[in-house]
Design an enzyme around this catalytic site. Structure first.
Site, PDB file in Angstrom:
ATOM      1  CE  LYS A   1      -0.145  17.155 -17.978  1.00 23.85           C
ATOM      2  NZ  LYS A   1      -0.971  17.608 -16.829  1.00 23.85           N
TER       3      LYS A   1
ATOM      4  CB  SER B   1      -3.526  20.246 -18.284  1.00 23.24           C
ATOM      5  OG  SER B   1      -2.870  19.645 -17.183  1.00 23.24           O
TER       6      SER B   1
ATOM      7  CB  SER C   1      -4.460  18.579 -14.664  1.00 18.30           C
ATOM      8  OG  SER C   1      -4.681  19.827 -15.243  1.00 18.30           O
TER       9      SER C   1
HETATM   10  N1  GLN Z   1      -7.523  23.656 -15.094  1.00 15.88           N
HETATM   11  C1  GLN Z   1      -6.669  24.140 -14.043  1.00 15.88           C
HETATM   12  C2  GLN Z   1      -5.791  25.245 -14.546  1.00 15.88           C
HETATM   13  O1  GLN Z   1      -5.890  25.570 -15.698  1.00 15.88           O
HETATM   14  C3  GLN Z   1      -5.862  23.025 -13.464  1.00 15.88           C
HETATM   15  C4  GLN Z   1      -4.759  22.606 -14.322  1.00 15.88           C
HETATM   16  C5  GLN Z   1      -3.927  21.530 -13.717  1.00 15.88           C
HETATM   17  O2  GLN Z   1      -4.351  20.842 -12.788  1.00 15.88           O
HETATM   18  N2  GLN Z   1      -2.714  21.409 -14.213  1.00 15.88           N
HETATM   19  O3  GLN Z   1      -5.023  25.802 -13.815  1.00 15.88           O
END
Ligand code: GLN
Length: 509
Positions: A79, A154, A178
């Site tokens: 990532k 994400s 995410s």
């Molecule tokens: N969707 C969640 C957020 O926007 C989690 C994102 C993540 O786990 N990095 O905060």
């Protein structure tokens, strides 16, 4: 042999039997990327020089009869919030568009030491804020199962790269869901281990008390092996823990006699698609069939997890992102008349709208007078949720829940931030409590025909329980993990790799 279908065990066996070389695996990986990434756009940067150099090292070591690491010859990608020396680490943000890592994150370094072939860096929501990879400043990633839909987020690029058969395994990070949600949307396995299992050193921080790194793969065994390579105490991350666990050790133990928890309030939560509930019930029935006992458990404070997360998360993000000030790091807008204006313009234009929203929210929530009203109670709620899980795990060995309230949605379909935040209704409490959670494909959904995941949660630092349950449950399904984008056999590369520096044997791919 079909490159995209290879598991880590297949790669180890193929290398040992000289059916193919690590070099040919790298060739096959870049051929798959060349064929499929124009449709999927999982990668933000490709690093063929690094991959072929690593492949040559593996081939030389194998030829010399040296023992190689767990990930020897495994095509892998990271990532884009993970520093890897000499690569861009953009966090999919204009803010870091030109930042080149001068060092390597511990999780990446450990994967490379274990012999992985680094293919490149993967797309994500900007700074990991989001559930769809739509907030990336460098274009969206497409779900390999349906190119009109999001891959989740994400870590959308990490999930899509595996589902499209471009990388054997990938790493992502998970602050509120995410890893697990994109794994569910793309029909692959994604594992967020207990907070502290993997070092966060060198991973650009979002919410430092919530962030955890974890692997994606086509199988539970691939994910367990990858975790074996990257886990462990790191003196550079004081929250990382010594690990005596071999994550891939208990996979065959089955679930006979295990107590598996189900949370009734989650099973009839509002806004959850019936196909998700029916897939989750199917998983529970399968586990019962395999000899587990299903037990109802309560998590009375879990409903407050979302509220606590959207206080704690933005507060930590606000603090972490203050380093991108356009002076030491980050995009700098020209033409400012003074330093204040430079900060203002650079941050206003370097960050996208969701990042700005989180920063503004965190800044407000931490301001004096407001802090006592939100941040302090959110931390108290966090303690209550953590104790809920401790109590639940006095009764059961693992808990099964849905991952996401629905299958992958179409681009632009969820436009308002609050609805997007609800994507994580089943995953967030696990980050709040710090436990591990794995997303296992159990779909296709009976209505949409798209991948569906179930979440398997375990007690803190009992991540092997999770993998054991996941492995048993996996054996009940024979669903495809690879999306039906055009695939081809290994060894038919059209991409010309850099000059091969070492001879290799094999060639029968
Ligand atoms: N969707 C969640 C957020 O926007 C989690 C994102 C993540 O786990 N990095 O905060």
């Amino acid at each position: 042999m079909e490159y995209s279908a290879l598991s880590i065990v297949d790669i180890q066996a193929g290398l040992a039997a000289k059916i193919f070389s690590a070099y040919e695996l790298a060739e096959a990986a870049f051929a798959a990327i060349e064929a499929r990434d124009p449709q999927v756009h999982a990668f933000l940067e490709l690093t063929p020089e690094l991959a072929f150099a690593a492949a040559n090292r593996v081939d030389v070591a194998l030829a010399a009869g040296e023992s190689c690491g767990i990930l020897a010859g495994v095509p892998m990608a990271f990532k884009d919030n993970m520093n890897q020396m000499g690569t861009h680490t953009t966090c999919a943000s204009r803010m870091l568009e030109s930042y080149v890592s001068p060092f390597t994150a511990t999780c990446v370094a450990k994967a490379l030491e274990a012999g992985a072939l680094p293919l490149g860096k993967l797309n994500m929501d900007e700074f990991a804020f989001g559930s769809s990879t739509e907030t990336s400043a460098f274009g969206r990633t497409f779900n390999p199962w349906d190119l009109e839909r999001v891959p989740g987020g994400s870590s959308g690029g990490s999930a899509a790269a595996v589902a499209a058969g471009m990388a054997t395994v990938t790493l992502g990070s998970d602050t509120g869901g995410s890893i697990r949600q994109p794994a569910a949307f793309c029909g692959v396995v994604g594992f967020k281990p207990t907070y502290g299992v993997v070092s966060r050193y060198g991973v650009v921080a979002f919410g430092s008390s919530l962030d955890q790194v974890g692997p994606f793969g086509k199988t539970v065994a691939d994910v367990a092996a990858t975790l074996d390579a990257i886990a462990g105490r790191d003196p550079r991350d004081c929250t990382s823990q010594e690990s005596a666990t071999i994550f891939s050790a208990n996979l065959e133990q089955g679930v006979k006699g295990l107590r598996i928890g189900v949370v009734p309030a989650f099973m009839d939560a509002e806004g959850v698609d019936p196909e998700i509930i029916s897939a989750t019930k199917g998983a529970l029935a399968n586990l019962e069939q395999l000899g587990a006992q299903i037990v109802e458990v309560e998590l009375p404070n879990a409903a407050a997890a979302m509220a606590a997360y959207y206080v704690i998360g933005p507060c930590e993000a606000f603090s972490n992102l203050s380093r991108f000030d356009s002076v030491r790091y980050g995009y700098r807008e020209g033409g400012a008349r003074d330093l204040g204006e430079q900060y203002e313009q650079s941050r206003a234009h370097g960050f996208g709208p969701e990042a700005v929203r989180r920063i503004m929210l965190g800044s407000y929530l931490l301001s004096s007078g407001v802090y006592e009203t939100y941040y302090y109670p959110a931390q108290q709620v966090r303690t209550l949720i953590t104790s809920d899980y401790v109590r639940a795990f006095e009764q059961v060995d693992a808990i099964i829940t849905p991952v996401s309230p629905r299958t992958a949605f179409k681009f632009g379909e969820i436009a308002d931030p609050t609805s997007m935040y609800l994507s994580d209704m089943f995953t967030i409490s696990i980050n709040i409590a710090g436990n591990g959670g794995l997303s296992l494909p159990v779909g296709p959904g009976e209505k949409t025909g798209l991948p569906v995941g179930v979440q398997i949660i375990g007690p803190q630092f009992k991540d092997q329980n999770i993998l054991r349950v996941a492995s048993a449950l996996e054996s009940c399904y024979s669903i495809a993990r690879l999306a039906p984008l055009g695939t081809g056999p290994v060894g038919t590369s059209s991409a010309r790799p850099p000059e091969q520096t070492q001879p290799h044997e094999g060639g029968a791919l």
